[in-house]
Design an enzyme around this catalytic site. Structure first.
Site, PDB file in Angstrom:
ATOM      1  N   GLY A  78       7.080   5.443  -9.333  1.00 36.69           N
ATOM      2  CA  GLY A  78       8.427   5.969  -9.140  1.00 36.69           C
ATOM      3  C   GLY A  78       9.473   4.869  -9.136  1.00 36.69           C
ATOM      4  O   GLY A  78      10.580   5.048  -9.654  1.00 36.69           O
ATOM      5  N   GLN A 184      10.167  13.189  -4.846  1.00 34.27           N
ATOM      6  CA  GLN A 184       9.742  13.999  -3.699  1.00 34.27           C
ATOM      7  C   GLN A 184       9.698  15.501  -3.987  1.00 34.27           C
ATOM      8  O   GLN A 184       9.231  16.278  -3.155  1.00 34.27           O
ATOM      9  CB  GLN A 184      10.644  13.735  -2.483  1.00 34.27           C
ATOM     10  CG  GLN A 184      10.412  12.380  -1.822  1.00 34.27           C
ATOM     11  CD  GLN A 184       9.031  12.245  -1.190  1.00 34.27           C
ATOM     12  OE1 GLN A 184       8.315  13.226  -0.956  1.00 34.27           O
ATOM     13  NE2 GLN A 184       8.623  11.013  -0.908  1.00 34.27           N
ATOM     14  N   CYS A 330      10.656  -1.502  12.635  1.00 31.86           N
ATOM     15  CA  CYS A 330      10.766  -2.756  13.368  1.00 31.86           C
ATOM     16  C   CYS A 330      10.026  -3.822  12.583  1.00 31.86           C
ATOM     17  O   CYS A 330       8.828  -3.750  12.402  1.00 31.86           O
ATOM     18  CB  CYS A 330      10.161  -2.607  14.756  1.00 31.86           C
ATOM     19  SG  CYS A 330      10.171  -4.128  15.710  1.00 31.86           S
TER      20      CYS A 330
END
Lengths: 398, 133
Positions: A78, A184, A330
């Site tokens: 993609g 998607q 994070c």
């Protein structure tokens, strides 16, 4: 003991990240590793057998999208398709203006940023609180030098489906090519390049039970494009490199399965997705569903849990055998709230507690009930230890 | 799971989590980059931390680090708490991945803040609002 029991149950709710390859797809691919191994560019029988397989796959892909076989270009993923679509349009013109949105996949956003460094102008349009782009904003952003519009069909994080057909009509009316990142939605909800006014469309295999490493770009006949990968004369000189024959065959096989299952599966997943949110909403206070309520991918639910950091929820669920993805990331001590949620105007302290559940073929009602039963105590316990911000549910002792 | 069994255990079963009424000292530290925040409250008897409680907002290792620090600091002298280093916390957790070592740092600094707050209160000065580090 508690963990041992839990680990015997595994629930995968990360289908927007990737999916297992369907057994029919594996079976279709297997001959192309051993029996049919010729290079499709070779003129001998070995090569011709591989070429036939690719041609056949290309025809099936074209039929599925409502296009023609010569409009399908196979790629490695993609990300390559998005790069090809956006750069291919821009570099064919040399200068000008691109319209996109703030919530595109990084494969489009970073490509647009790279184009800006090369002198192109880019408009990053905002979205509303549900993650929806306003077609009127697209119309207003058009400039005489606009060379293309790139919007996603549905967002991977929140599942909101964009009004692509309306944007396509605007693009048509102004003679501007429209690229759609449908990674998607391809194989999950209907996509029709003619009905939606799409000139370029990125699609991929591994989100729909096909193999990783194979994808494609639909390129409408007559669209002015340049290649971004140079070499041999593969894919009608549009994308150099020996074709991933087994992968392409697998991609077509995955599409065949989706043709049969897509509509019933979409309905089933939407029901399970709503069961999940109903369960969470009734059991976990201060939780919120993000994205569009109706125009949303059938299997996607993005939920924020206030006062809790999403990564701790992901870890808690992982330890109970449940795989989901965190809305905030994070990395080396830096936490970035999701840029998609931020663009939707969701406060950062809420966005930090976002978790994405993406359902798929293997998901059952029992899985959903297990997830709801599991997540409630995880969030409650995390909130109990959470400072100040957590009055919620703080009546139970540790 | 990429974390040690000790990290997982403290994450799943945090020790000494929650508020403390009438604490003798409090301290907190927030990592400005990642928003992780840990707060400690101390009950001090005879110069030692008789009871330690924590509250924290952050990723799994941050919660585990606060929990393990609450255990390893209980019973120690206040001066000794100032010596608790991020390295000691990492060791007590059975190790942390490099990209999660900040969790130990946040816990250690928050503990130092609480210890300093106690010393300031004891010496009759107004404390530095409990912000450590």
């Amino acid at each position: 003991m508690e963990e041992e029991q839990a680990m015997s149950r595994r629930v995968y709710l990360d289908h927007n990240a990737s999916t297992p390859v369907h057994p029919e797809v594996v079976a279709a691919m297997l001959p192309f590793f051993g029996e049919v191994y010729g290079n499709p560019s070779s003129v001998h029988a070995f090569g011709r057998a591989a070429r036939d397989a690719i041609d056949d796959a290309r025809a099936r892909l074209a039929r599925f999208l409502g296009g023609r076989p010569d409009e399908i270009v196979f790629t490695s993923g993609g990300t390559e398709s998005d790069n090809f679509g956006v750069k291919g349009l821009a570099l064919a013109r040399g200068s000008g203006h691109v319209i996109t949105s703030r919530i595109e996949h990084h494969a489009v956003l970073r490509t647009c940023e790279a184009l800006e460094r090369q002198g192109f102008a880019v408009s990053y349009l905002p979205v509303d609180g549900q993650g929806r782009l306003d077609p009127d904003d697209v119309r207003r952003a058009l400039r005489p030098d606009t060379l293309g519009i790139s919007v996603m069909h549905a967002n991977s994080e929140v599942g909101t489906i964009q009004p692509v057909a309306e944007i396509g009509a605007i693009a048509r009316a102004h003679g501007v090519p429209l690229h759609v990142d449908a990674v998607q939605t391809f194989g999950k909800i209907p996509v029709d390049v003619d009905a939606m006014g799409i000139d370029l469309l990125s699609f991929s295999g591994h989100k729909i039970y096909g193999p990783k490493g194979v994808a494609g770009l639909y390129v409408r006949r007559g669209t002015k494009m340049v290649s971004i990968q140079h070499g041999g004369e593969h894919e009608r000189r549009r994308r150099a490199g020996t074709e991933n024959v087994a992968g392409i065959v697998g991609l077509a096989a995955a599409v065949d399965v989706r043709s049969r299952e897509m509509h019933a599966e979409a309905e089933r997943l939407a029901g399970l997705r709503d069961r999940l949110w109903d369960g969470i909403r009734s059991r976990v206070p201060e939780s919120q569903l993000n994205g569009a309520l109706v125009a949303r991918l059938p299997g996607t639910a993005n939920v924020v849990f206030r006062h809790v950091e999403s990564e701790s929820i992901v870890l808690g669920l992982d330890l109970k055998g449940i795989a989901v993805s965190a809305g905030s990331a994070c990395t080396s001590g830096n936490v970035e709230p999701s840029y998609v949620l931020v663009a939707m105007g969701i406060p950062v302290d809420w966005a930090m507690g976002a978790v994405r559940f993406s359902l798929g073929r293997s998901t059952t009602a029992e899985d959903i009930d297990y997830v709801v039963d599991t997540i409630e105590p995880i969030v409650r316990k995390l909130r109990l230890a959470s400072p100040g911000r957590a009055a919620v549910g703080a009546t139970v002792g540790t | 799971v990429r974390y040690s069994p000790i990290v997982v255990d403290h994450f799943l079963h945090p020790r000494n989590a929650g508020l403390m009424r009438d604490a003798d000292a409090t301290g907190q530290h927030e990592d400005e980059r990642c928003g992780d925040l840990t707060r400690f409250a101390l009950r001090v008897r005879d110069g030692r931390a008789a009871e330690v409680r924590f509250q924290t907002y952050g990723c799994g290792p941050t919660i585990a680090a606060a929990s393990v620090v609450s255990e390893l600091s209980t019973g120690r002298t206040i001066e000794d708490l100032l010596e608790v280093s991020a390295e000691e916390v990492v060791a007590a957790l059975g190790g942390l991945p490099d990209d999660r070592r900040h969790a130990a740092d946040v816990a250690a600094r928050a503990l130092h803040g609480a210890a300093l707050d106690y010393l300031h209160r004891r010496d009759g000065r107004s404390g530095p609002a409990g912000e450590g580090g």
